[in-house]
Design an enzyme around this catalytic site. Structure first.
Site, PDB file in Angstrom:
ATOM      1  N   LEU A 219      28.910  41.550  46.515  1.00  0.00           N
ATOM      2  CA  LEU A 219      29.293  42.489  45.446  1.00  0.00           C
ATOM      3  C   LEU A 219      30.677  43.092  45.631  1.00  0.00           C
ATOM      4  CD1 LEU A 219      27.983  44.179  42.988  1.00  0.00           C
ATOM      5  CD2 LEU A 219      27.954  46.001  44.657  1.00  0.00           C
TER       6      LEU A 219
ATOM      7  N   THR B 293      32.163  46.473  44.137  1.00  0.00           N
ATOM      8  CA  THR B 293      31.569  47.626  43.457  1.00  0.00           C
ATOM      9  C   THR B 293      32.167  47.895  42.075  1.00  0.00           C
ATOM     10  OG1 THR B 293      31.226  50.011  43.526  1.00  0.00           O
ATOM     11  CG2 THR B 293      33.154  49.199  44.670  1.00  0.00           C
ATOM     12  N   GLU B 294      31.300  48.439  41.205  1.00  0.00           N
ATOM     13  CA  GLU B 294      31.747  48.909  39.900  1.00  0.00           C
ATOM     14  C   GLU B 294      32.768  50.032  40.071  1.00  0.00           C
ATOM     15  OE1 GLU B 294      28.799  48.986  36.711  1.00  0.00           O
ATOM     16  OE2 GLU B 294      29.048  51.153  36.716  1.00  0.00           O
TER      17      GLU B 294
ATOM     18  N   GLU C 142      13.495  50.707  44.425  1.00  0.00           N
ATOM     19  CA  GLU C 142      13.724  49.541  43.565  1.00  0.00           C
ATOM     20  C   GLU C 142      12.434  48.772  43.293  1.00  0.00           C
ATOM     21  OE1 GLU C 142      17.194  47.263  44.565  1.00  0.00           O
ATOM     22  OE2 GLU C 142      16.626  45.614  43.239  1.00  0.00           O
TER      23      GLU C 142
ATOM     24  N   ASP D  70       8.658  41.556  48.634  1.00  0.00           N
ATOM     25  CA  ASP D  70       7.369  41.558  49.331  1.00  0.00           C
ATOM     26  C   ASP D  70       6.362  42.521  48.711  1.00  0.00           C
ATOM     27  OD1 ASP D  70       9.364  40.406  50.849  1.00  0.00           O
ATOM     28  OD2 ASP D  70       8.659  41.183  52.771  1.00  0.00           O
TER      29      ASP D  70
ATOM     30  N   GLN E 257      18.918  42.739  36.432  1.00  0.00           N
ATOM     31  CA  GLN E 257      20.334  43.033  36.183  1.00  0.00           C
ATOM     32  C   GLN E 257      21.261  42.020  36.846  1.00  0.00           C
ATOM     33  OE1 GLN E 257      22.388  46.812  37.768  1.00  0.00           O
ATOM     34  NE2 GLN E 257      22.376  47.024  35.546  1.00  0.00           N
TER      35      GLN E 257
ATOM     36  N   ALA F 255      14.418  55.001  49.801  1.00  0.00           N
ATOM     37  CA  ALA F 255      13.170  55.473  49.201  1.00  0.00           C
ATOM     38  C   ALA F 255      12.128  55.715  50.291  1.00  0.00           C
ATOM     39  CB  ALA F 255      12.654  54.464  48.185  1.00  0.00           C
ATOM     40  N   GLY F 256      12.005  54.776  51.221  1.00  0.00           N
ATOM     41  CA  GLY F 256      10.994  54.893  52.266  1.00  0.00           C
ATOM     42  C   GLY F 256      11.253  56.079  53.179  1.00  0.00           C
TER      43      GLY F 256
ATOM     44  N   HIS G  18      21.526  41.081  40.714  1.00  0.00           N
ATOM     45  CA  HIS G  18      21.828  42.294  41.462  1.00  0.00           C
ATOM     46  C   HIS G  18      20.654  43.244  41.641  1.00  0.00           C
ATOM     47  CE1 HIS G  18      24.247  45.512  43.041  1.00  0.00           C
ATOM     48  NE2 HIS G  18      23.998  46.308  42.039  1.00  0.00           N
TER      49      HIS G  18
ATOM     50  N   ARG H 227      19.984  49.148  34.144  1.00  0.00           N
ATOM     51  CA  ARG H 227      20.237  50.334  34.969  1.00  0.00           C
ATOM     52  C   ARG H 227      21.717  50.685  34.951  1.00  0.00           C
ATOM     53  NH1 ARG H 227      22.152  51.036  40.319  1.00  0.00           N
ATOM     54  NH2 ARG H 227      22.053  48.825  40.827  1.00  0.00           N
TER      55      ARG H 227
ATOM     56  N   HIS I  61      25.044  41.777  37.835  1.00  0.00           N
ATOM     57  CA  HIS I  61      26.216  42.640  38.020  1.00  0.00           C
ATOM     58  C   HIS I  61      27.471  41.868  37.618  1.00  0.00           C
ATOM     59  CE1 HIS I  61      29.189  45.228  39.891  1.00  0.00           C
ATOM     60  NE2 HIS I  61      28.255  46.135  40.131  1.00  0.00           N
TER      61      HIS I  61
ATOM     62  N   PHE J 241      31.950  55.844  36.306  1.00  0.00           N
ATOM     63  CA  PHE J 241      31.139  54.657  36.497  1.00  0.00           C
ATOM     64  C   PHE J 241      30.756  54.104  35.133  1.00  0.00           C
ATOM     65  CE2 PHE J 241      28.588  52.663  40.037  1.00  0.00           C
ATOM     66  CZ  PHE J 241      29.594  52.749  40.984  1.00  0.00           C
TER      67      PHE J 241
ATOM     68  N   SER K 238      20.553  54.155  40.856  1.00  0.00           N
ATOM     69  CA  SER K 238      19.475  53.627  41.673  1.00  0.00           C
ATOM     70  C   SER K 238      19.296  54.420  42.960  1.00  0.00           C
ATOM     71  CB  SER K 238      19.750  52.161  42.018  1.00  0.00           C
ATOM     72  OG  SER K 238      18.880  51.746  43.018  1.00  0.00           O
TER      73      SER K 238
ATOM     74  N   ARG L 262      26.477  47.428  32.262  1.00  0.00           N
ATOM     75  CA  ARG L 262      26.597  46.174  33.007  1.00  0.00           C
ATOM     76  C   ARG L 262      26.162  44.953  32.206  1.00  0.00           C
ATOM     77  NH1 ARG L 262      24.673  48.285  38.983  1.00  0.00           N
ATOM     78  NH2 ARG L 262      26.633  49.366  39.388  1.00  0.00           N
TER      79      ARG L 262
HETATM   80  C1  LIG Z   1      25.478  45.267  47.029  1.00  0.00           C
HETATM   81  C2  LIG Z   1      24.741  46.368  46.349  1.00  0.00           C
HETATM   82  C3  LIG Z   1      25.419  47.539  45.979  1.00  0.00           C
HETATM   83  C4  LIG Z   1      24.752  48.568  45.354  1.00  0.00           C
HETATM   84  N1  LIG Z   1      25.437  49.716  45.014  1.00  0.00           N
HETATM   85  C5  LIG Z   1      24.763  50.742  44.450  1.00  0.00           C
HETATM   86  C6  LIG Z   1      25.438  51.958  44.139  1.00  0.00           C
HETATM   87  O1  LIG Z   1      26.628  52.105  44.363  1.00  0.00           O
HETATM   88  N2  LIG Z   1      24.722  52.962  43.600  1.00  0.00           N
HETATM   89  C7  LIG Z   1      23.393  52.843  43.349  1.00  0.00           C
HETATM   90  O2  LIG Z   1      22.805  53.796  42.872  1.00  0.00           O
HETATM   91  N3  LIG Z   1      22.732  51.711  43.648  1.00  0.00           N
HETATM   92  C8  LIG Z   1      23.383  50.652  44.184  1.00  0.00           C
HETATM   93  N4  LIG Z   1      22.694  49.495  44.495  1.00  0.00           N
HETATM   94  C9  LIG Z   1      21.250  49.455  44.344  1.00  0.00           C
HETATM   95  C10 LIG Z   1      20.593  50.209  45.467  1.00  0.00           C
HETATM   96  O3  LIG Z   1      21.339  50.070  46.644  1.00  0.00           O
HETATM   97  C11 LIG Z   1      19.193  49.717  45.772  1.00  0.00           C
HETATM   98  O4  LIG Z   1      18.493  49.568  44.613  1.00  0.00           O
HETATM   99  C12 LIG Z   1      18.457  50.724  46.637  1.00  0.00           C
HETATM  100  O5  LIG Z   1      19.203  51.025  47.783  1.00  0.00           O
HETATM  101  C13 LIG Z   1      17.109  50.227  47.034  1.00  0.00           C
HETATM  102  O6  LIG Z   1      16.561  51.104  47.973  1.00  0.00           O
HETATM  103  P1  LIG Z   1      15.058  51.000  48.439  1.00  0.00           P
HETATM  104  O7  LIG Z   1      14.838  52.101  49.383  1.00  0.00           O
HETATM  105  O8  LIG Z   1      14.201  50.903  47.257  1.00  0.00           O
HETATM  106  O9  LIG Z   1      14.969  49.597  49.172  1.00  0.00           O
HETATM  107  P2  LIG Z   1      15.755  48.980  50.420  1.00  0.00           P
HETATM  108  O10 LIG Z   1      16.872  49.813  50.864  1.00  0.00           O
HETATM  109  O11 LIG Z   1      16.019  47.570  50.062  1.00  0.00           O
HETATM  110  O12 LIG Z   1      14.692  49.041  51.580  1.00  0.00           O
HETATM  111  C14 LIG Z   1      13.580  48.203  51.629  1.00  0.00           C
HETATM  112  C15 LIG Z   1      12.862  48.465  52.925  1.00  0.00           C
HETATM  113  O13 LIG Z   1      11.630  47.812  52.914  1.00  0.00           O
HETATM  114  C16 LIG Z   1      11.442  47.110  54.105  1.00  0.00           C
HETATM  115  N5  LIG Z   1      10.553  45.981  53.814  1.00  0.00           N
HETATM  116  C17 LIG Z   1      10.637  45.093  52.800  1.00  0.00           C
HETATM  117  N6  LIG Z   1       9.618  44.222  52.858  1.00  0.00           N
HETATM  118  C18 LIG Z   1       8.874  44.561  53.918  1.00  0.00           C
HETATM  119  C19 LIG Z   1       7.680  44.050  54.509  1.00  0.00           C
HETATM  120  N7  LIG Z   1       7.047  42.995  53.999  1.00  0.00           N
HETATM  121  N8  LIG Z   1       7.203  44.647  55.611  1.00  0.00           N
HETATM  122  C20 LIG Z   1       7.837  45.712  56.151  1.00  0.00           C
HETATM  123  N9  LIG Z   1       8.951  46.240  55.639  1.00  0.00           N
HETATM  124  C21 LIG Z   1       9.459  45.677  54.533  1.00  0.00           C
HETATM  125  C22 LIG Z   1      12.815  46.727  54.541  1.00  0.00           C
HETATM  126  O14 LIG Z   1      12.840  46.496  55.918  1.00  0.00           O
HETATM  127  C23 LIG Z   1      13.587  47.960  54.158  1.00  0.00           C
HETATM  128  O15 LIG Z   1      13.473  48.931  55.163  1.00  0.00           O
HETATM  129  C24 LIG Z   1      23.371  48.440  45.087  1.00  0.00           C
HETATM  130  C25 LIG Z   1      22.711  47.278  45.445  1.00  0.00           C
HETATM  131  C26 LIG Z   1      23.378  46.234  46.040  1.00  0.00           C
HETATM  132  C27 LIG Z   1      22.662  44.963  46.331  1.00  0.00           C
END
Ligand SMILES: Cc1cc2nc3c(=O)[nH]c(=O)nc-3n(C[C@H](O)[C@H](O)[C@H](O)COP(=O)(O)OP(=O)(O)OC[C@H]3O[C@@H](n4cnc5c(N)ncnc54)[C@H](O)[C@@H]3O)c2cc1C
Ligand code: FES
Lengths: 565, 328
Positions: A246, A248-249, A368, A215, A234, A16-17, A344, A379, A236, A115, A384, A280
């Protein structure tokens, strides 16, 4: 002590970032992106199974939207889901064109897998490392932009945001800790986008990485942004006992069975049509029921892949085969692997609109950490990653456009000094027999006991008391490492504070919602109650205490129906 | 089980000294080295610094040296290391990079090399309407390289990098393969040319196999480097150093039955390429000092063929004949 300035500040360098940062840069913004770990270490890399899009001729965005809404147990806002599903196809193609590697079909087109909760095979994937594949390409695009001399972007790598800065109305930026030096600085921006991911470490065990500590949710909450649907956590269905890692599904998508101790495919009883590929929440509850009723094995049920060809496992599920061998001592080709439901994903989070805007001016959220809401009560797998890229991009564009005619705000007096003092106080506390890790452990284990797959008023009440006690312990535990350089003890202390805020909000939401919907299953209110509860719970942090408000679910074309799989 | 850790520590705020610290802890049998270190940090000594996050060998944070070899601590079980009760586990930071604190290293060495290989897809020609049409096999081939999580284990233990800081090193070269092998990329030739001609490129790998051994994700960087060499030769861009290196290699083996390291170098870079030769001399002396270039081979007069050289030559002749036949 320095004060940095950017048009757009992105906190978090997961999918996302990075997507938000690239979009803002593309719009001409001077971007600062902060991450407490190197971008490719972000938790998005752990996503295994895939990313959804209705791309093929036999599929449509409407069907994808319906599956998502049904999956959400009708708590998702349907206008947001429409955006998600309509833009999915072009975003997926954009990812492929950027360089993401995907498995292909015989014709060389993008290949799909089934899925959970999906009526069509619309999950695009590469093996079981889809998140890594996309995350690394996103990072490549940042390097490319740098190489091409675009508007410069500064990446604050291994810097931790400690708090958001607010003038009581707007969000002005953030205070941050340079982990390498231990110094506190401030960043000011016209728009701040939070993309800090989930809070999975509230629970023990959890599939989430150790850095997923909520955070951003806590920080945004503390400056007045409401949290929404926090009770919707959620669990899993397939996580390893002990570590919670995990499986995977995608394994079930490729045909794996779930078996109880009697060797039965028990999903027959709970979801006769979709079987192992029901939503799920449905599968996790079924497993927990089997375990509770004595048909489990040591708190687990079995995931069986023995009937799948080894070649398929090697080509599409190589990572989990390795994880099984490394972490559980089981080769899934030869033996079923014991699994259990585990924490999860956070469906809830900072309330935003479809442009990522929160209620607080100048503050956006995506991924997320945000709650748009497209996932509602549950979800769907592979939705995601889609959520991160769609709403990441949208928030990057919105933050840039909205800030265009503004000046970077000035830094209010005393912000850095106050933050320094707050951290210093953590160091100065007298030594006691408690430990930060112990509090974190007690939090996780009690949440897992009281606020997991099945919940009731007594357990939730007990947990509320427990959190109160944990907060008291947290207020007096000191940071033991007094050094400045790479002080991980300090980081854990700060993260524990964020976790406690998230846990508190989860429990308030779970107590408030006196019905069963999606991930919230109340033993004392086992039915879904559309009459009263077709609405979101919004929690706002105020100096006087936590305020609860409600907002109705947006329904466009899909009237709530009974949900069977 | 009882676990005895011996951790190499460094605190920049306490001076330039490193010291070793022992920790004795008790953890379940199936624990990993990372579990042990986390336990120490959480319950014994909060000042111990290390990076870790996913606990499942995917984020690449926790690479370090355990018993003198780089690995992911979260993928290394205590029982893989400890063979008898009471045996100490030596834990050190990665090599070939500056240490920031304890087990935390500065990985900029690695990332600067990644940036050197133009690490993004460069398609040429018109954009496709939808996805690029490519075969699954081609994608799976590069997916192997993409499996790299940039943990730095191979960078840490690469002996070439130890003596030649310009070497692009295994992980970044694997990243280069990921694009040079991707059918969607339109600049394979430029990439291969750069990798072939640049100082520290694909021809500087000595095939010691260390990167293959330490890689926790089975990326097999050395094999990918060899494939890059083949691709460079096939693309006709290995004319310079690369091709000559190959020729010198095989002519040496044909002549002596082994490598004549001292002649390999001048023959590879070109006997009249004085500046490059001078540049390489420093490396050669260092290699000699660490025993990678046996000094007696440095004297051409002592370069004697191995016993049974005629069998080696017969193999060569046989291979040549077969090559000719298949061409005809
Ligand atoms: C094991 C696992 C498998 C998954 N498989 C799937 C899948 O197959 N398909 C699917 O759609 N989704 C899946 N998901 C869910 C999905 O991966 C996540 O929801 C998604 O990647 C979250 O992305 P994000 O960019 O929001 O956050 P993240 O990728 O978690 O990134 C968070 C960022 O914020 C930074 N950050 C956090 N706090 C601070 C702070 N205080 N100061 C500075 N930086 C900070 C971190 O360093 C990081 O760079 C899975 C999740 C898990 C746990
Ligand atoms: S903790 Fe992520 S690779 Fe070891």
């Amino acid at each position: 002590m320095a004060v940095f300035q950017h048009d757009v500040l992105v906190i978090g360098a997961g999918l996302a970032g990075m997507r938000a940062a690239l979009a803002a840069q593309g719009e001409g913004a001077n971007v600062g992106m902060i991450s407490k770990v190197h971008p490719v270490r972000s938790h998005s890399n752990a996503a295994q199974g895939g990313i959804n899009a209705a791309l093929d001729a036999g599929d449509s965005w409407e069907e994808h939207a319906f599956d998502t809404i049904k999956g959400s147990d009708y708590l998702a806002d349907q206008d947001s889901v429409e955006v998600l599903c309509q833009e999915a196809g072009s975003e997926l193609i954009a990812l492929e064109n950027m360089g993401v590697i995907f498995n292909r079909d015989e014709a060389g087109r993008l290949g799909t897998r089934m899925f959970g909760g999906a009526s069509k095979a619309r999950t695009y994937f590469v093996g079981d490392i889809t998140g890594q594949a996309i995350l690394h390409v996103m990072y490549e695009q940042l390097m490319k932009a740098e190489g091409a001399g675009q508007t410069p972007m500064r990446i604050y790598e291994e810097w931790l945001v400690t708090s958001l800065i607010s003038d009581g109305d707007r969000c002005l930026g953030a205070t941050l800790l340079d982990i390498l030096t231990g110094e506190i600085h401030a960043v000011l921006a016209k728009g701040t986008i939070i993309a800090t991911g989930g809070f999975g470490r509230v629970y023990e065990p959890s599939t989430n990485a150790l850095i997923c500590t909520g955070d951003g949710m806590s920080q945004a909450w503390r400056i007045g942004a409401p949290l929404m649907d926090m009770e919707m956590v959620q669990h899993h269905p397939t996580t390893l006992k002990g570590s919670g890692v995990l499986i995977t599904e995608g394994a079930r998508g490729e045909g794996a069975y779930l078996l109880n101790s009697e060797g039965d495919r028990f999903m027959e009883k709970y979801a006769p049509n979709a079987m192992e590929l029901a939503s799920r929440d449905v599968v996790s509850r079924a497993e927990q029921t089997e375990i509770n009723e004595g048909r489990g094995i040591d708190g687990c049920v079995l995931l069986d892949m023995r009937h799948l060809p080894e070649k398929l496992i090697q080509e599409r599920l190589w990572q989990i085969r390795e994880l099984g061998i490394d972490l559980a001592g089981v080769d899934v080709v030869k033996e079923p692997i014991p699994i259990q439901p585990g924490c999860h994903y956070a469906m809830g989070g900072i309330k935003t609109d479809v442009h990522g805007a929160t209620v607080v001016p100048g503050l956006y959220a995506a991924g997320e950490v945000a709650c748009v809401s497209v996932h509602g009560g549950n979800r769907l797998g592979a939705n995601s990653l889609l959520d991160t890229v769609i709403f990441g991009r949208r928030s990057g564009i919105a933050a840039t456009t909205t800030g265009r005619d503004m000046d970077v705000p000035p830094l209010p007096d005393g912000v850095i000094e106050n933050e320094k003092q707050r951290l210093q106080e953590l160091f100065d506390r007298p030594q006691n027999s408690d430990r930060i890790a112990q509090i974190r452990w007690d939090l996780g284990v009690s949440m897992d006991k009281n606020v997991a797959v099945f919940r009731d008023a007594d357990g939730l009440q007990e947990q509320q008391e427990e959190i109160k006690k944990l907060k008291e312990r947290y207020a007096s535990v000191p940071v033991e490492d007094k050094g400045k350089v790479f002080n991980t003890d300090l980081i854990f202390a700060l993260e524990l504070g964020y976790l406690l805020d998230c846990a508190e909000a989860i429990v308030i939401g779970a107590i408030g919602r006196t019905e069963s919907r999606g991930a919230q299953f109340r033993l004392d209110y086992p039915e879904r109650n559309d009459e009263e509860w077709l609405k979101h719970i919004l929690l706002t942090y105020t100096p006087e205490g936590i305020r609860t408000d409600y907002t109705p679910v947006t329904i466009t074309q899909w009237a709530p129906k009974e949900r069977t799989y | 089980m009882k676990i005895a850790l011996n951790v190499k520590r460094f605190d920049p705020e306490a001076g330039n000294e490193t010291r070793n610290q022992q920790y004795a802890i008790d953890l379940p049998e199936h624990s990993t080295v990372l579990d042990a270190l986390i336990h120490v940090r959480e319950y014994v000594d909060a000042t111990l610094a290390l990076r870790c996050s996913c606990r499942s060998a995917i984020c690449g944070s926790c690479a370090m040296r355990v018993d003198k070899q780089a690995c992911l601590a979260c993928k290394t079980k205590i029982t893989d290391i400890v063979k008898e009760e009471g045996q100490e586990i030596l834990v050190e930071p990665m090599g070939n990079m500056p240490v920031i604190k304890d087990l935390v290293t500065d990985m900029e060495v690695h990332w600067s090399k990644v940036r050197q290989v133009t690490p993004w897809l460069r398609p040429t020609g018109p954009e496709p309407e939808r996805e690029y049409l490519v075969s699954n096999d081609a994608m799976m081939d590069v997916a192997g390289a993409m499996n790299c999580i940039h943990c730095g284990a191979c960078v840490s233990d690469c002996p070439v990098l130890e003596i030649d800081k310009s070497f692009i090193a295994p992980a970044a070269l694997a990243k280069a393969y990921r694009f040079a092998g991707d059918p969607r990329d339109g600049t394979h030739k430029e990439r291969l040319q750069m990798l072939s001609e640049t100082q520290g490129g694909i021809w500087d790998c000595t095939r010691c196999n260390m990167c293959v051994e330490v890689c926790p994700k089975d990326v097999r960087p050395m094999d990918l480097i060899m494939q890059l060499r083949d691709k460079a030769v096939a693309a006709g861009v290995a004319g310079g150093t690369g091709k000559r290196h190959g020729d010198a290699f095989s002519s040496s083996v044909r002549r002596l039955g082994r490598l004549d390291e001292m002649r390999l170098l001048p023959e590879s870079v070109g006997i009249f390429n004085a500046p490059r030769l001078l540049g390489e001399l420093r490396g050669a002396f260092r290699m000699m000092r660490v025993g990678k270039l046996p000094w007696k081979h440095a004297l051409p007069l002592v370069s004697k063929p191995i016993p049974g050289i005629k069998h080696v030559r017969r193999l060569f002749d046989q291979a040549r004949r077969e090559e000719k036949e298949t061409k005809e």
